[in-house]
Design a protein around this motif. Structure first.
Motif, PDB file in Angstrom:
ATOM      1  N   UNK A  96      67.123 100.431  48.035  1.00 46.08           N
ATOM      2  CA  UNK A  96      65.965  99.790  47.417  1.00 46.08           C
ATOM      3  C   UNK A  96      64.780 100.740  47.395  1.00 46.08           C
ATOM      4  N   UNK A  97      64.580 101.465  48.479  1.00 46.78           N
ATOM      5  CA  UNK A  97      63.474 102.422  48.549  1.00 46.78           C
ATOM      6  C   UNK A  97      63.631 103.499  47.483  1.00 46.78           C
ATOM      7  N   UNK A  98      64.849 104.013  47.297  1.00 45.38           N
ATOM      8  CA  UNK A  98      65.065 105.016  46.255  1.00 45.38           C
ATOM      9  C   UNK A  98      64.749 104.438  44.881  1.00 45.38           C
ATOM     10  N   UNK A  99      65.202 103.216  44.617  1.00 50.60           N
ATOM     11  CA  UNK A  99      64.922 102.587  43.326  1.00 50.60           C
ATOM     12  C   UNK A  99      63.424 102.437  43.101  1.00 50.60           C
ATOM     13  N   UNK A 108      70.204 103.573  38.942  1.00 46.80           N
ATOM     14  CA  UNK A 108      71.260 103.548  39.951  1.00 46.80           C
ATOM     15  C   UNK A 108      70.748 104.350  41.145  1.00 46.80           C
ATOM     16  N   UNK A 109      70.464 103.666  42.245  1.00 45.29           N
ATOM     17  CA  UNK A 109      69.983 104.340  43.456  1.00 45.29           C
ATOM     18  C   UNK A 109      71.168 104.836  44.272  1.00 45.29           C
ATOM     19  N   UNK A 110      71.082 106.061  44.774  1.00 49.12           N
ATOM     20  CA  UNK A 110      72.180 106.617  45.553  1.00 49.12           C
ATOM     21  C   UNK A 110      71.665 107.238  46.845  1.00 49.12           C
ATOM     22  N   UNK A 150      70.151 108.085  37.524  1.00 46.82           N
ATOM     23  CA  UNK A 150      70.354 108.116  38.976  1.00 46.82           C
ATOM     24  C   UNK A 150      69.083 108.569  39.679  1.00 46.82           C
ATOM     25  N   UNK A 151      68.705 107.857  40.725  1.00 52.59           N
ATOM     26  CA  UNK A 151      67.605 108.280  41.579  1.00 52.59           C
ATOM     27  C   UNK A 151      68.163 108.513  42.978  1.00 52.59           C
ATOM     28  N   UNK A 152      67.936 109.718  43.493  1.00 53.81           N
ATOM     29  CA  UNK A 152      68.515 110.155  44.767  1.00 53.81           C
ATOM     30  C   UNK A 152      67.423 110.718  45.668  1.00 53.81           C
TER      31      UNK A 152
END
Length: 204
Positions: A96-99, A108-110, A150-152
């Motif tokens: 959730x924090x990455x998103x 898409x948080x990874x 994608x957010x990483x």
């Protein structure tokens, strides 16, 4: 408010206070034990703001998924500060924090899992970030075929063919923003989120 993140490759700590014009953020990466890095980072942000732990009103922390040791150390620090100074505490998913870092409406948080594998979860922003499916475990090469950007975690190397989401804040700043939106902190949320059941047919 103090924000603690230790689930990825580096430790991040952020502090928001009326005495600060902007949040203070410290990120540390070292072979040194993560518990030591977290305490060092907390000391730095508090010292710079001339505050004590007891001056805080809330502690927020990431609960995973991510590094097993990082999750345990982060939660231990959060619980320790909260119990010692009678502070409210709340936990948030590291995905959730990455998103919440992204400026896009759906991502898409990874988070890194085993080598070559990732924990992944899709989110949409509708008056706040909402997960639209459970956490999956994906191989690195599967990220390129995902329909969402994608957010990483910062510094995490992704294959060049992966569509990377635009971001507007650090993970620590995103965690602070989530904390600000809390109506009522809930200490029962500060439990580890371990996603360990790799599909048997896809074991490395």
């Amino acid at each position: 408010m103090l924000a603690l993140l230790g689930c990825a490759g580096r430790v991040e700590v952020a502090l928001a206070s009326p005495s600060l014009a902007a949040p203070s953020v410290v990120a540390l990466a070292s072979p040194e034990p993560r518990a030591n890095l977290l305490l060092q980072a907390v000391h730095q942000v508090l010292q710079a703001a001339q505050l004590k732990i007891s001056d805080l009103e809330l502690v927020v922390a990431t609960t995973g998924p991510g590094s097993f040791t990082g999750i345990r150390n982060t939660l231990a620090c959060a619980w320790g500060f909260a119990q010692a100074c009678h502070l409210p505490v709340h936990g948030f998913s590291s995905l959730l924090v990455q998103a919440a870092r992204s400026a896009e409406a759906a991502v898409l948080a990874v988070q890194p899992a085993r080598k070559g594998w990732f924990y992944a979860q899709p989110f949409v922003c509708k008056e706040g970030w909402i997960a639209t499916a459970p956490v999956e475990i994906l191989r690195q090469e599967e990220l390129a075929s995902q329909p969402l950007s994608v957010v990483a975690p910062p510094g995490l190397k992704l294959p060049p063919e992966v569509k990377v989401a635009s971001t507007c804040r650090t993970p620590a700043e995103a965690l602070l923003a989530l904390g600000v939106q809390l109506e009522s902190p809930d200490s029962s949320t500060l439990v580890p989120s371990y996603v360990e059941a790799f599909p048997a047919s896809r074991e490395p």
